[in-house]
Design an enzyme around this catalytic site. Structure first.
Site, short mmCIF file in Angstrom:
data_model
loop_
_atom_site.label_atom_id
_atom_site.label_comp_id
_atom_site.label_asym_id
_atom_site.label_seq_id
_atom_site.Cartn_x
_atom_site.Cartn_y
_atom_site.Cartn_z
N ASP A 144 0.86 -1.18 0.00
CA ASP A 144 0.00 0.00 0.00
C ASP A 144 0.89 1.23 0.00
O ASP A 144 2.04 1.18 0.46
CB ASP A 144 -0.88 0.03 1.25
N HIS A 220 5.21 -7.25 -0.44
CA HIS A 220 5.12 -8.54 -1.11
C HIS A 220 5.93 -8.51 -2.41
O HIS A 220 6.41 -7.46 -2.85
CB HIS A 220 3.66 -8.85 -1.43
N SER A 331 7.47 3.46 5.41
CA SER A 331 8.71 3.90 4.77
C SER A 331 8.53 3.96 3.26
O SER A 331 7.49 4.42 2.78
CB SER A 331 9.87 2.99 5.16
#
Length: 362
Positions: A144, A220, A331
């Protein structure tokens, strides 16, 4: 006579300040000033007013670096591990949810009392159906976040935000040996960028994704690829929010980061997890030897580790959408990869994106 005598120390002893205290106070005050400047920039952007680029000078960067962000991040990490009383969990997490706009309906466990500490809450898992992985496009978003920049890499320079660049070689470090990467040997006279491109007619592309504190903190695999090498750069832990990224040139090269490199069906592929303030902890699930934000480190150094061995000639195979790692808080993820010239991004700078959505395809 009956008055008590007031014993006072010499003025010079009261106001005796150590250099460390001066640096912390000055650097902290300047960091606060920068936060205020970032707020003003966001307000201008909301009004549709284009903000001119103003890069930080060397002394401003040095002053920002004087703030002990590594120490503060380790302290924050330990605080996050403290188990909260059951009665305190809901108020604390609810405040965080309200502040950063967290959508708990997507969480695998919605009950706030389930999370024993802040660290568990930050690293919460999502429901399986919350992030469907796009099967049509070859590259998906690994996390995200917000798209800061994307496009072709040109002249060995990569844009971290519009108009502010960093050196490709400084960011990735020296080229890894061809024996480890299974790549063809590039002529020694070629530029660093040209040495990464292994197939004729291909180009080098990049994409920068900023994870805010309220975003899902796991990342991911963005495609089907094989990870053959890890390079860990200890460094600063400055903020990587878009305002600071617009202000400090080569911000990502200053900060601690973990670079995973390997190859996919079109050649070179890399994913870099960049640390930030309060995000000294970067975890790669298949790499148990990785330890980030260590108290002792050598400035400008890096540590290499190869996943290719006598028992494993290929490296670590990753499937698109497979769990890869996690941050503690939020981050930045930077993708740098090789692809044919007809590769197209399906993105707009500044847009919000979620893990599993398409980044681009052929």
């Amino acid at each position: 006579t009956d008055r008590r005598k007031l014993h006072t120390a010499p003025v010079r002893q009261i106001f005796r300040l150590r250099p460390f205290h001066v640096l912390v106070a000055t650097g902290g005050g300047y960091a606060g000033y920068r936060k205020y400047e970032d707020y003003k920039l966001k307000e201008l952007e909301k009004r549709g007013i284009e903000v001119p680029v103003r890069l930080a000078s060397e002394w401003e960067v040095a002053l920002y670096k004087s703030v002990p962000t590594r120490l503060l991040s380790r302290a924050w990490g330990r605080l996050n591990q403290v188990e909260l009383p059951t009665w305190l969990r809901k108020p604390v997490y609810s405040l965080y949810i309200w502040t950063f706009g967290v959508n708990m309906k997507e969480a695998a466990v919605e009950d706030l009392h389930h999370y024993r500490n802040l660290s568990e809450f930050f690293r919460r898992k999502l429901k399986p159906q919350a992030r469907p992985v796009c099967c049509v496009h070859s590259v998906i978003s690994p996390s995200d976040g917000k798209i800061l920049n994307f496009g072709q890499v040109k002249n060995c320079e990569v844009e971290q935000v519009k108009g502010v660049t960093y050196s490709l070689e400084s960011f990735l470090g020296p080229r890894i040996s061809t024996e480890e990467m299974h790549f063809s040997q590039a002529p020694p006279g070629n530029s660093f960028q040209q040495q990464l491109v292994t197939k004729e007619g291909n180009e080098l592309y990049h994409c920068v994704i900023y994870l805010a504190p309220g975003d899902y903190h796991c990342f991911h695999s963005p495609t089907d690829w094989t990870v053959s090498h890890r390079r860990h750069f200890p460094g600063s832990l400055m903020s990587v929010n878009p305002g600071v990224a617009r202000w400090i040139k080569e911000l990502f090269c200053h900060n601690e980061r973990v670079v995973l490199t390997g190859d996919w069906k079109h050649g070179f592929f890399s994913l870099t997890a960049v640390g930030a303030t309060n995000v000294g902890s970067i975890r790669i699930y298949f790499d148990q030897d990785l330890h980030t934000n260590s108290p002792s480190y050598s400035k400008g150094s890096y540590n290499d580790f190869s996943f290719i061995s006598n028992n494993n000639k290929e490296g670590i195979p990753m499937r698109k959408g497979e769990h890869l790692g996690e941050f503690n808080l939020g981050s930045t993820i930077v993708l740098i990869f090789e692809a044919p010239k007809d590769f197209k991004f399906n993105l707009k700078a500044g847009q919000k994106i979620r893990f599993g959505e398409a980044l681009g395809s052929l």
